[in-house]
Design a protein around this motif. Structure first.
Motif, PDB file in Angstrom:
ATOM      1  N   ALA A   1       4.298  21.546  -8.387  1.00 44.31           N
ATOM      2  CA  ALA A   1       3.008  21.545  -7.698  1.00 44.31           C
ATOM      3  C   ALA A   1       3.092  20.612  -6.508  1.00 44.31           C
ATOM      4  O   ALA A   1       3.878  19.665  -6.496  1.00 44.31           O
ATOM      5  N   VAL A   2       2.288  20.906  -5.499  1.00 43.41           N
ATOM      6  CA  VAL A   2       2.106  19.992  -4.371  1.00 43.41           C
ATOM      7  C   VAL A   2       0.647  19.564  -4.394  1.00 43.41           C
ATOM      8  O   VAL A   2      -0.253  20.371  -4.151  1.00 43.41           O
ATOM      9  N   THR A   3       0.414  18.306  -4.710  1.00 35.35           N
ATOM     10  CA  THR A   3      -0.932  17.752  -4.778  1.00 35.35           C
ATOM     11  C   THR A   3      -0.954  16.420  -4.038  1.00 35.35           C
ATOM     12  O   THR A   3       0.099  15.872  -3.691  1.00 35.35           O
ATOM     13  N   VAL A   4      -2.144  15.905  -3.837  1.00 30.13           N
ATOM     14  CA  VAL A   4      -2.253  14.586  -3.217  1.00 30.13           C
ATOM     15  C   VAL A   4      -1.475  13.562  -4.032  1.00 30.13           C
ATOM     16  O   VAL A   4      -0.823  12.664  -3.478  1.00 30.13           O
ATOM     17  N   ASP A   5      -1.486  13.685  -5.352  1.00 30.18           N
ATOM     18  CA  ASP A   5      -0.779  12.726  -6.196  1.00 30.18           C
ATOM     19  C   ASP A   5       0.737  12.864  -6.104  1.00 30.18           C
ATOM     20  O   ASP A   5       1.452  11.858  -6.049  1.00 30.18           O
ATOM     21  N   THR A   6       1.260  14.090  -6.110  1.00 27.33           N
ATOM     22  CA  THR A   6       2.716  14.235  -6.017  1.00 27.33           C
ATOM     23  C   THR A   6       3.223  13.739  -4.669  1.00 27.33           C
ATOM     24  O   THR A   6       4.307  13.161  -4.578  1.00 27.33           O
ATOM     25  N   VAL A   7       2.443  13.950  -3.619  1.00 26.25           N
ATOM     26  CA  VAL A   7       2.844  13.482  -2.288  1.00 26.25           C
ATOM     27  C   VAL A   7       2.717  11.968  -2.204  1.00 26.25           C
ATOM     28  O   VAL A   7       3.579  11.288  -1.629  1.00 26.25           O
TER      29      VAL A   7
ATOM     30  N   LEU B   1       2.568   1.778  -7.193  1.00 22.42           N
ATOM     31  CA  LEU B   1       1.567   2.204  -8.174  1.00 22.42           C
ATOM     32  C   LEU B   1       0.363   2.757  -7.425  1.00 22.42           C
ATOM     33  O   LEU B   1      -0.071   2.176  -6.426  1.00 22.42           O
ATOM     34  N   TRP B   2      -0.176   3.874  -7.917  1.00 25.69           N
ATOM     35  CA  TRP B   2      -1.332   4.439  -7.246  1.00 25.69           C
ATOM     36  C   TRP B   2      -2.393   4.862  -8.260  1.00 25.69           C
ATOM     37  O   TRP B   2      -2.094   5.177  -9.412  1.00 25.69           O
ATOM     38  N   ALA B   3      -3.630   4.799  -7.786  1.00 22.80           N
ATOM     39  CA  ALA B   3      -4.775   5.218  -8.593  1.00 22.80           C
ATOM     40  C   ALA B   3      -5.284   6.547  -8.063  1.00 22.80           C
ATOM     41  O   ALA B   3      -5.069   6.900  -6.897  1.00 22.80           O
ATOM     42  N   ARG B   4      -6.011   7.276  -8.914  1.00 21.94           N
ATOM     43  CA  ARG B   4      -6.471   8.603  -8.514  1.00 21.94           C
ATOM     44  C   ARG B   4      -7.957   8.646  -8.168  1.00 21.94           C
ATOM     45  O   ARG B   4      -8.468   9.707  -7.827  1.00 21.94           O
ATOM     46  N   THR B   5      -8.628   7.510  -8.276  1.00 16.69           N
ATOM     47  CA  THR B   5     -10.021   7.420  -7.859  1.00 16.69           C
ATOM     48  C   THR B   5     -10.226   6.099  -7.131  1.00 16.69           C
ATOM     49  O   THR B   5      -9.442   5.150  -7.298  1.00 16.69           O
ATOM     50  N   ASP B   6     -11.275   6.020  -6.335  1.00 14.76           N
ATOM     51  CA  ASP B   6     -11.580   4.785  -5.622  1.00 14.76           C
ATOM     52  C   ASP B   6     -11.871   3.640  -6.594  1.00 14.76           C
ATOM     53  O   ASP B   6     -11.448   2.498  -6.367  1.00 14.76           O
ATOM     54  N   ASP B   7     -12.599   3.935  -7.672  1.00  9.96           N
ATOM     55  CA  ASP B   7     -12.917   2.893  -8.648  1.00  9.96           C
ATOM     56  C   ASP B   7     -11.662   2.349  -9.310  1.00  9.96           C
ATOM     57  O   ASP B   7     -11.511   1.129  -9.502  1.00  9.96           O
ATOM     58  N   ALA B   8     -10.757   3.248  -9.680  1.00 13.16           N
ATOM     59  CA  ALA B   8      -9.524   2.795 -10.329  1.00 13.16           C
ATOM     60  C   ALA B   8      -8.680   1.964  -9.370  1.00 13.16           C
ATOM     61  O   ALA B   8      -8.052   0.976  -9.769  1.00 13.16           O
ATOM     62  N   TYR B   9      -8.681   2.346  -8.095  1.00 12.03           N
ATOM     63  CA  TYR B   9      -7.924   1.555  -7.124  1.00 12.03           C
ATOM     64  C   TYR B   9      -8.544   0.172  -6.942  1.00 12.03           C
ATOM     65  O   TYR B   9      -7.821  -0.833  -6.847  1.00 12.03           O
ATOM     66  N   ALA B  10      -9.864   0.115  -6.890  1.00 11.71           N
ATOM     67  CA  ALA B  10     -10.523  -1.178  -6.737  1.00 11.71           C
ATOM     68  C   ALA B  10     -10.130  -2.114  -7.883  1.00 11.71           C
ATOM     69  O   ALA B  10      -9.859  -3.304  -7.676  1.00 11.71           O
ATOM     70  N   TRP B  11     -10.077  -1.561  -9.094  1.00 15.74           N
ATOM     71  CA  TRP B  11      -9.671  -2.378 -10.252  1.00 15.74           C
ATOM     72  C   TRP B  11      -8.209  -2.784 -10.135  1.00 15.74           C
ATOM     73  O   TRP B  11      -7.844  -3.942 -10.353  1.00 15.74           O
ATOM     74  N   LEU B  12      -7.339  -1.826  -9.791  1.00 18.57           N
ATOM     75  CA  LEU B  12      -5.910  -2.114  -9.670  1.00 18.57           C
ATOM     76  C   LEU B  12      -5.658  -3.178  -8.612  1.00 18.57           C
ATOM     77  O   LEU B  12      -4.929  -4.146  -8.846  1.00 18.57           O
TER      78      LEU B  12
ATOM     79  N   PRO C   1      -4.342   0.950   1.143  1.00 16.76           N
ATOM     80  CA  PRO C   1      -5.638   1.435   0.670  1.00 16.76           C
ATOM     81  C   PRO C   1      -5.870   2.918   0.920  1.00 16.76           C
ATOM     82  O   PRO C   1      -6.543   3.574   0.126  1.00 16.76           O
ATOM     83  N   ASN C   2      -5.329   3.465   2.014  1.00 19.13           N
ATOM     84  CA  ASN C   2      -5.526   4.900   2.266  1.00 19.13           C
ATOM     85  C   ASN C   2      -4.903   5.755   1.167  1.00 19.13           C
ATOM     86  O   ASN C   2      -5.341   6.884   0.919  1.00 19.13           O
ATOM     87  N   LEU C   3      -3.866   5.225   0.549  1.00 19.67           N
ATOM     88  CA  LEU C   3      -3.192   5.944  -0.539  1.00 19.67           C
ATOM     89  C   LEU C   3      -3.672   5.480  -1.908  1.00 19.67           C
ATOM     90  O   LEU C   3      -3.171   5.953  -2.920  1.00 19.67           O
ATOM     91  N   ARG C   4      -4.612   4.557  -1.935  1.00 19.78           N
ATOM     92  CA  ARG C   4      -5.077   3.919  -3.180  1.00 19.78           C
ATOM     93  C   ARG C   4      -3.883   3.340  -3.940  1.00 19.78           C
ATOM     94  O   ARG C   4      -3.727   3.565  -5.146  1.00 19.78           O
ATOM     95  N   ALA C   5      -3.035   2.626  -3.225  1.00 13.56           N
ATOM     96  CA  ALA C   5      -1.762   2.227  -3.822  1.00 13.56           C
ATOM     97  C   ALA C   5      -1.420   0.771  -3.537  1.00 13.56           C
ATOM     98  O   ALA C   5      -1.868   0.173  -2.555  1.00 13.56           O
ATOM     99  N   LEU C   6      -0.605   0.221  -4.424  1.00 17.30           N
ATOM    100  CA  LEU C   6       0.066  -1.056  -4.235  1.00 17.30           C
ATOM    101  C   LEU C   6       1.569  -0.808  -4.278  1.00 17.30           C
ATOM    102  O   LEU C   6       2.040   0.072  -5.010  1.00 17.30           O
ATOM    103  N   ASN C   7       2.299  -1.584  -3.505  1.00 18.18           N
ATOM    104  CA  ASN C   7       3.754  -1.505  -3.569  1.00 18.18           C
ATOM    105  C   ASN C   7       4.311  -2.901  -3.797  1.00 18.18           C
ATOM    106  O   ASN C   7       3.964  -3.846  -3.088  1.00 18.18           O
TER     107      ASN C   7
END
Length: 583
Positions: A246-252, A493-504, A531-537
């Motif tokens: 699959a090609v999704t926002v998450d896989t990318v 590490l990435w989150a799939r919602t804004d709320d989850a990213y805020a917590w992460l 933040p655009n990717l809801r991610a930390l590296n």
């Protein structure tokens, strides 16, 4: 050059030397594409290709590329599909010659160009660059950019064979050629770097090695990715219809985070700001990648150096049942007694991996310039302790044969001093000159990332999640992907919602990462926000020692580091886990 098309469909058919051979045929026959690319090189691969040249001076390239071309070269010529690969490794001229012979035998006449000049071994730019033990490098290759590829395509090449260009350059070069980009089209070039980074590892962008693989309908045999490049530098990542994965926002997102360091992603042609990338669903198996900002290219090029490290061997003991710690201590004492310990070898390292209360693995690794010392003699000595050891002793892995290993280092050289050339199909040689461009101030992202942290991150805990928590594996909420960067390891590490990213973002600081990853406890760790990717590296410096070939970790490329982290239990707000279950 003027724009020759609205969209350039660039497909990938290889993510490493050893990837699925059928991928080239699948991409050429599966639907329309304009360019077929393949990435075959890694830092370890350059060392392996050097070893191949010791056996055969005419070798030094990815032979699997020839097998792929036997199946698709005729079709590519018929349909006007350009082929751009870095399969040339240490010998792009040799591979170009082999491909020419293969084509002639099939009655084909492709225009084959190749890029060389990345090999700086013996060049004044490198000079004496000995390792700590005085060893001289056996490979020294600069990471070239995409302008040589663009020149070769502009001169009419059907196939461009490269040595050590950056993985993303395989996309940047064709895009710059097709759309007539200039050196100061920073945002467009940066968009192509993002596209190249996404598709460079093949099926990792389409569901391969994906954290949430159980959610995919067809996770087995995923199709390889395609980047539909546009003249403005944006692209759509997709795959051929009817293929797996699959090609999704998450896989990318997962692939964008793979093997990265700072959000300012350095490429020879541009600095791409990955903290400005935006991903948007564009329909089934289509993700729009847009908004990527670019800054002028760095004035230096990275050079990968490989050194002969000597020889090594490992003995892996399994520990089961009761008294695991006591058994491990007994085994270590017995091995010290039998082998003579660290004084007998250049390096002597034991590593205990605990699985649970009743199972563990103890590995002893020794290194030495003398292969006999770590080969049969070491094997015989260790095996001789077999009936004198702890109860339940058995060896999972051991060999009487020592293996060679390499040591990785890197340096920087002035970009304009590297003598890169594009060798055209008629034999003409063109110097690859990076076009000059005016300066540009650094891009200021909408939400700046903080500087790397070596201590706890001082962000406030998110107010909306101050209620009840549930102790659960981090991976129930968060995705991860990890990999190697020389001797360092990265885990995104990435989150799939804004709320989850805020917590992460507000919860996972460097101190907590060190608690969750005990190996990182005494190492320097850098932390970046995207933040655009809801991610930390996170980059764990020195985790892999002197690089993949030398690392004594069971997972020398840190491929499993992200999944290990996802399996660690933490306190997660109950509301966030409830939202996951609702999905």
């Amino acid at each position: 050059m003027h724009v020759v098309r609205d969209v350039l469909r660039i497909a990938n058919c290889s993510g490493f030397y050893g990837d699925r051979l059928a991928a080239a045929r699948e991409m050429v026959e599966g639907g329309p594409i304009d360019v077929l690319t393949g990435d075959y090189l890694a830092e370890l691969t350059m060392y392996l290709l050097w070893k191949a040249r010791q056996r055969d001076p005419e070798a030094g390239y990815a032979v699997s590329f020839l097998a792929q071309m036997r199946e698709v070269l005729g079709t590519c010529l018929e349909r006007g599909i350009k082929v751009v690969v870095n399969a040339g490794g240490l010998n792009p001229a040799g591979l170009a010659g082999k491909l020419g012979g293969l084509a002639a035998a099939a009655g084909l006449s492709p225009r084959i160009a190749y890029i060389e000049g990345d090999n700086l071994l013996g060049h004044d730019l490198i000079g004496d660059f000995p390792a700590s033990d005085g060893a001289q490098p056996v490979t020294a290759n600069a990471y070239l950019g995409g302008w040589g590829i663009a020149q070769a395509l502009g001169a009419g090449a059907d196939v461009v064979i490269c040595g050590r260009v950056t993985d993303a350059s395989l996309v940047v070069g064709p895009a710059a050629w097709a759309f007539g980009w200039a050196a100061d089209d920073w945002d467009r070039l940066a968009g192509a770097v993002a596209a190249g980074h996404i598709i460079e590892c093949g099926a990792q962008a389409t569901g391969g090695n994906y954290a949430f693989f159980t959610e995919l309908d067809r996770p087995v045999h995923p199709g390889f990715p395609i980047a539909e490049l546009r003249a403005d530098g944006s692209c759509v990542i997709t795959k051929h219809e009817g293929t797996g994965g699959a090609v999704t926002v998450d896989t990318v997102t997962a692939q964008l985070l793979y093997e990265t360091d700072s959000p300012a992603y350095l490429n020879p042609d541009v600095v791409a700001r990955f903290d400005t990338v935006r991903l948007t669903s564009d329909g089934p198996d289509r993700v729009l990648v847009s908004g990527t900002r670019g800054e002028p290219a760095p004035e230096t090029l990275k050079v990968c150096l490989n050194y002969p490290g000597g020889h090594r061997n490992s003995a892996t003991f399994m520990l089961t049942g009761l008294d695991i710690e006591a058994k491990a201590a007994f085994a270590e004492a017995a091995l010290l007694d039998a082998t003579g310990g660290p004084a007998r070898f250049a390096a002597y390292e034991t590593r205990l991996e605990r699985w649970n209360d009743t199972a563990a693995r103890l590995t002893l690794t020794v290194k030495d310039p003398d292969p006999h010392k770590v080969g049969r003699a070491f094997f015989t000595t260790v095996v001789g302790t077999g009936l004198s050891g702890y109860p339940g002793l058995y060896l999972e892995h051991f060999s009487p044969k020592a293996e060679e290993y390499g040591v990785y280092r890197h340096t920087l050289v002035p970009a304009d001093a590297v003598p890169a050339e594009a060798v055209l199909p008629d034999g003409e040689r063109l110097a690859v000159l990076r076009p000059s461009s005016p300066p540009r101030p650094p891009v200021i992202p909408a939400q700046p990332s903080p500087a790397p942290q070596d201590g706890p991150f001082a962000g406030p805990f998110a107010g909306p999640f101050a209620g009840p928590t549930v102790r659960a594996p981090l991976g129930r909420l968060i995705g991860a992907r990890s990999g190697d960067k020389g001797g360092d390891a990265n885990v995104g590490l990435w989150a799939r919602t804004d709320d989850a990213y805020a917590w992460l973002r507000d919860s996972l600081d460097v101190a907590m990462l060190r608690e969750l990853l005990p190996e990182a406890a005494k190492l320097s760790v850098s932390r970046y926000e995207l933040p655009n990717l809801r991610a930390l590296n996170f980059v764990v410096h020195g985790l892999l020692g002197e690089g993949v070939a030398s690392s004594t970790r069971p997972d020398p490329q840190a491929k499993s580091l992200g999944e290990f982290l996802r399996a660690r239990s933490v306190e997660i707000p109950a509301t966030l886990l409830s939202a996951v279950k609702a999905r």
